[in-house]
Design a protein around this motif. Structure first.
Motif, PDB file in Angstrom:
ATOM      1  N   PRO A 232      92.928  35.483  27.157  1.00  0.00           N
ATOM      2  CA  PRO A 232      91.633  34.869  26.838  1.00  0.00           C
ATOM      3  C   PRO A 232      90.901  35.524  25.672  1.00  0.00           C
ATOM      4  O   PRO A 232      90.117  34.861  24.989  1.00  0.00           O
ATOM      5  CB  PRO A 232      90.847  34.997  28.143  1.00  0.00           C
ATOM      6  N   ALA A 233      91.157  36.803  25.415  1.00  0.00           N
ATOM      7  CA  ALA A 233      90.489  37.477  24.301  1.00  0.00           C
ATOM      8  C   ALA A 233      91.000  36.984  22.950  1.00  0.00           C
ATOM      9  O   ALA A 233      90.340  37.188  21.923  1.00  0.00           O
ATOM     10  CB  ALA A 233      90.672  38.987  24.411  1.00  0.00           C
ATOM     11  N   GLU A 234      92.173  36.325  22.942  1.00  0.00           N
ATOM     12  CA  GLU A 234      92.731  35.808  21.697  1.00  0.00           C
ATOM     13  C   GLU A 234      92.313  34.363  21.431  1.00  0.00           C
ATOM     14  O   GLU A 234      92.548  33.839  20.340  1.00  0.00           O
ATOM     15  CB  GLU A 234      94.259  35.896  21.738  1.00  0.00           C
ATOM     16  N   TRP A 235      91.719  33.724  22.437  1.00  0.00           N
ATOM     17  CA  TRP A 235      91.229  32.357  22.302  1.00  0.00           C
ATOM     18  C   TRP A 235      89.725  32.370  22.073  1.00  0.00           C
ATOM     19  O   TRP A 235      89.015  33.264  22.551  1.00  0.00           O
ATOM     20  CB  TRP A 235      91.542  31.549  23.561  1.00  0.00           C
ATOM     21  N   TYR A 236      89.227  31.340  21.350  1.00  0.00           N
ATOM     22  CA  TYR A 236      87.799  31.265  21.031  1.00  0.00           C
ATOM     23  C   TYR A 236      87.276  29.858  21.273  1.00  0.00           C
ATOM     24  O   TYR A 236      87.997  28.867  21.103  1.00  0.00           O
ATOM     25  CB  TYR A 236      87.571  31.638  19.560  1.00  0.00           C
ATOM     26  N   LEU A 237      86.036  29.788  21.675  1.00  0.00           N
ATOM     27  CA  LEU A 237      85.285  28.531  21.651  1.00  0.00           C
ATOM     28  C   LEU A 237      84.578  28.470  20.314  1.00  0.00           C
ATOM     29  O   LEU A 237      83.792  29.376  19.977  1.00  0.00           O
ATOM     30  CB  LEU A 237      84.275  28.475  22.795  1.00  0.00           C
ATOM     31  N   HIS A 238      84.845  27.428  19.548  1.00  0.00           N
ATOM     32  CA  HIS A 238      84.207  27.238  18.236  1.00  0.00           C
ATOM     33  C   HIS A 238      83.229  26.081  18.327  1.00  0.00           C
ATOM     34  O   HIS A 238      83.561  25.010  18.841  1.00  0.00           O
ATOM     35  CB  HIS A 238      85.266  26.942  17.177  1.00  0.00           C
ATOM     36  N   ILE A 239      82.015  26.274  17.827  1.00  0.00           N
ATOM     37  CA  ILE A 239      80.984  25.232  17.851  1.00  0.00           C
ATOM     38  C   ILE A 239      80.238  25.229  16.525  1.00  0.00           C
ATOM     39  O   ILE A 239      79.825  26.281  16.023  1.00  0.00           O
ATOM     40  CB  ILE A 239      79.960  25.462  18.984  1.00  0.00           C
ATOM     41  N   GLY A 240      80.062  24.040  15.942  1.00  0.00           N
ATOM     42  CA  GLY A 240      79.144  23.861  14.828  1.00  0.00           C
ATOM     43  C   GLY A 240      77.872  23.227  15.381  1.00  0.00           C
ATOM     44  O   GLY A 240      77.933  22.223  16.093  1.00  0.00           O
ATOM     45  N   ILE A 241      76.719  23.792  15.066  1.00  0.00           N
ATOM     46  CA  ILE A 241      75.462  23.300  15.624  1.00  0.00           C
ATOM     47  C   ILE A 241      74.387  23.293  14.544  1.00  0.00           C
ATOM     48  O   ILE A 241      74.311  24.213  13.719  1.00  0.00           O
ATOM     49  CB  ILE A 241      75.028  24.155  16.845  1.00  0.00           C
ATOM     50  N   MET A 242      73.593  22.234  14.548  1.00  0.00           N
ATOM     51  CA  MET A 242      72.514  22.108  13.560  1.00  0.00           C
ATOM     52  C   MET A 242      71.279  21.555  14.254  1.00  0.00           C
ATOM     53  O   MET A 242      71.335  20.519  14.919  1.00  0.00           O
ATOM     54  CB  MET A 242      72.930  21.172  12.418  1.00  0.00           C
ATOM     55  N   SER A 243      70.172  22.252  14.105  1.00  0.00           N
ATOM     56  CA  SER A 243      68.908  21.811  14.692  1.00  0.00           C
ATOM     57  C   SER A 243      67.772  22.368  13.858  1.00  0.00           C
ATOM     58  O   SER A 243      67.873  23.466  13.314  1.00  0.00           O
ATOM     59  CB  SER A 243      68.789  22.291  16.141  1.00  0.00           C
ATOM     60  N   ALA A 244      66.713  21.600  13.785  1.00  0.00           N
ATOM     61  CA  ALA A 244      65.520  22.048  13.057  1.00  0.00           C
ATOM     62  C   ALA A 244      64.343  22.230  14.005  1.00  0.00           C
ATOM     63  O   ALA A 244      63.200  22.311  13.574  1.00  0.00           O
ATOM     64  CB  ALA A 244      65.165  21.052  11.951  1.00  0.00           C
ATOM     65  N   ALA A 245      64.620  22.283  15.309  1.00  0.00           N
ATOM     66  CA  ALA A 245      63.538  22.454  16.283  1.00  0.00           C
ATOM     67  C   ALA A 245      62.793  23.759  16.013  1.00  0.00           C
ATOM     68  O   ALA A 245      63.393  24.786  15.721  1.00  0.00           O
ATOM     69  CB  ALA A 245      64.107  22.452  17.696  1.00  0.00           C
ATOM     70  N   THR A 246      61.481  23.709  16.120  1.00  0.00           N
ATOM     71  CA  THR A 246      60.684  24.899  15.842  1.00  0.00           C
ATOM     72  C   THR A 246      60.211  25.592  17.118  1.00  0.00           C
ATOM     73  O   THR A 246      59.570  26.626  17.066  1.00  0.00           O
ATOM     74  CB  THR A 246      59.444  24.530  15.007  1.00  0.00           C
ATOM     75  N   ASP A 247      60.530  24.991  18.279  1.00  0.00           N
ATOM     76  CA  ASP A 247      60.102  25.629  19.524  1.00  0.00           C
ATOM     77  C   ASP A 247      61.160  26.631  19.984  1.00  0.00           C
ATOM     78  O   ASP A 247      62.084  26.953  19.252  1.00  0.00           O
ATOM     79  CB  ASP A 247      59.841  24.567  20.605  1.00  0.00           C
ATOM     80  N   THR A 248      61.009  27.135  21.168  1.00  0.00           N
ATOM     81  CA  THR A 248      61.926  28.148  21.698  1.00  0.00           C
ATOM     82  C   THR A 248      63.009  27.528  22.573  1.00  0.00           C
ATOM     83  O   THR A 248      63.615  28.213  23.396  1.00  0.00           O
ATOM     84  CB  THR A 248      61.140  29.183  22.511  1.00  0.00           C
TER      85      THR A 248
END
Length: 336
Positions: A232-248
């Motif tokens: 499992p240490a050789e495998w990765y979850l890859h995610i591209g994410i884009m957001s302009a939210a200004t809250d928390t």
């Protein structure tokens, strides 16, 4: 009315006749000449361009020499014909991550024997670079993949390395949205890898919570996830994410093995730091982050519902305001 028109036409003809001398010759109509191809002139063969080296702002194209051609003329996007003497061309001053249409023709040096060829079929070439998120050379050069969200251009780079395809196909793989929570956003502009094929855009509804899941109903395909458990240490979850939210608001990714759930909280100061700036951001998480927290992929899955990955509101995390948009792309498990 028709009769009146005929009488007026006759009067007009009589008037026209009275204005001419009987001695003026009437010119004979000039026949339209028929253009006959010169049988002694042969059209040159059409060149067949081949893509060469491609960079961020330039590319090179070559083609086999055409017999009896004196030179060649090429166009890019159908404009600005450019003449070259040799059988290659380097086009410069281009925009990174952009598609261009290249065509070339052979030019005759002796018009009494040969005519120019037709332009070749267009060759589509996309310059490298142009992505606003991540190192594509690294993330698309792994050794094995489980794609979940990935555009048709990018997946061409990894087709021979796909262990199981989890991208929605509306048959055995779906993107489910919890009722009245998320709505579809507008995927405008380039996606994570700088392509135009779109991405997954979700807009927060007014329920005060939201959830969406990438469901795979093919048990045999899900069985293949078990190989992640070997290293499992050789495998990765890859995610591209884009957001302009200004809250928390915390963007939360949930993995499940059919029984256990493990959340990844993406926010400033969260499990993996994430800055919302309206640009694509890359998140890569080693899969042992999830396996050490209880995820255990195994074989023997049936064909029931199984959300391989979900996008949810985590417990004890701030909820986004209605209308908040978050965009996802380039979601896949891969082995480096």
């Amino acid at each position: 009315m028709k009769k009146f028109f005929s009488m007026m036409a006759v009067a007009a003809m009589a008037l026209a006749a009275s204005c001419s001398s009987n001695d003026d010759p009437v010119p004979a109509p000039v026949p339209t000449p028929t253009l006959t191809p010169n049988p002694d002139v042969t059209a040159l063969a059409t060149p067949a361009p081949v893509k060469g080296e491609v960079k961020d702002t330039e590319f090179t194209v070559s083609w086999p020499a055409v017999a009896n051609a004196a030179s060649y003329t090429y166009t890019v996007n159908g404009a600005n014909p450019t003449s070259v003497a040799g059988t290659s061309a380097t086009v410069t001053g281009l925009t990174a991550g952009t598609e261009y249409q290249f065509a070339v023709k052979a030019v005759s040096g002796d018009a009494t024997k040969y005519s120019d060829s037709a332009y070749s079929a267009t060759l589509t070439i996309k310059t490298t670079g142009g992505t606003t998120g991540g190192d594509t050379a690294a993330s698309l050069k792994g050794s094995a993949y489980f794609p979940i969200v990935l555009d048709v251009v990018s997946i061409e780079n990894i087709l021979d390395k796909v262990v199981a395809d989890f991208r929605p196909n509306e048959e055995t793989r779906f993107l489910y949205v919890w009722t009245d929570t998320y709505t579809a956003g507008t995927a405008a502009g380039l996606n994570f890898f700088g392509n135009t094929e779109g991405y997954t855009s979700l807009v927060m509804g007014s329920q005060g919570w939201a959830g969406a899941g990438f469901c795979v109903k093919d048990g045999a395909a899900r069985d293949k996830l078990a190989q992640i458990m070997d290293a499992p240490a050789e495998w990765y979850l890859h995610i591209g994410i884009m957001s302009a939210a200004t809250d928390t608001y915390a963007h939360t990714i949930r993995l499940t093995d059919g029984s256990a759930n493990v959340d990844l909280v993406l926010k400033a100061g969260g499990d993996y730091n994430y800055t919302r700036n309206g640009e694509w951001q890359e998140v890569e998480v080693p899969m042992n982050y999830f396996t050490e927290k209880g995820i255990t992929y195994r074989t023997g899955n049936d064909d029931g519902d199984f959300n391989v990955i979900a996008i949810v509101d985590a417990d004890n995390q701030p909820v986004a305001a209605p209308g908040t948009e978050v965009n996802y792309d380039a979601i896949f498990f891969y082995k480096k």
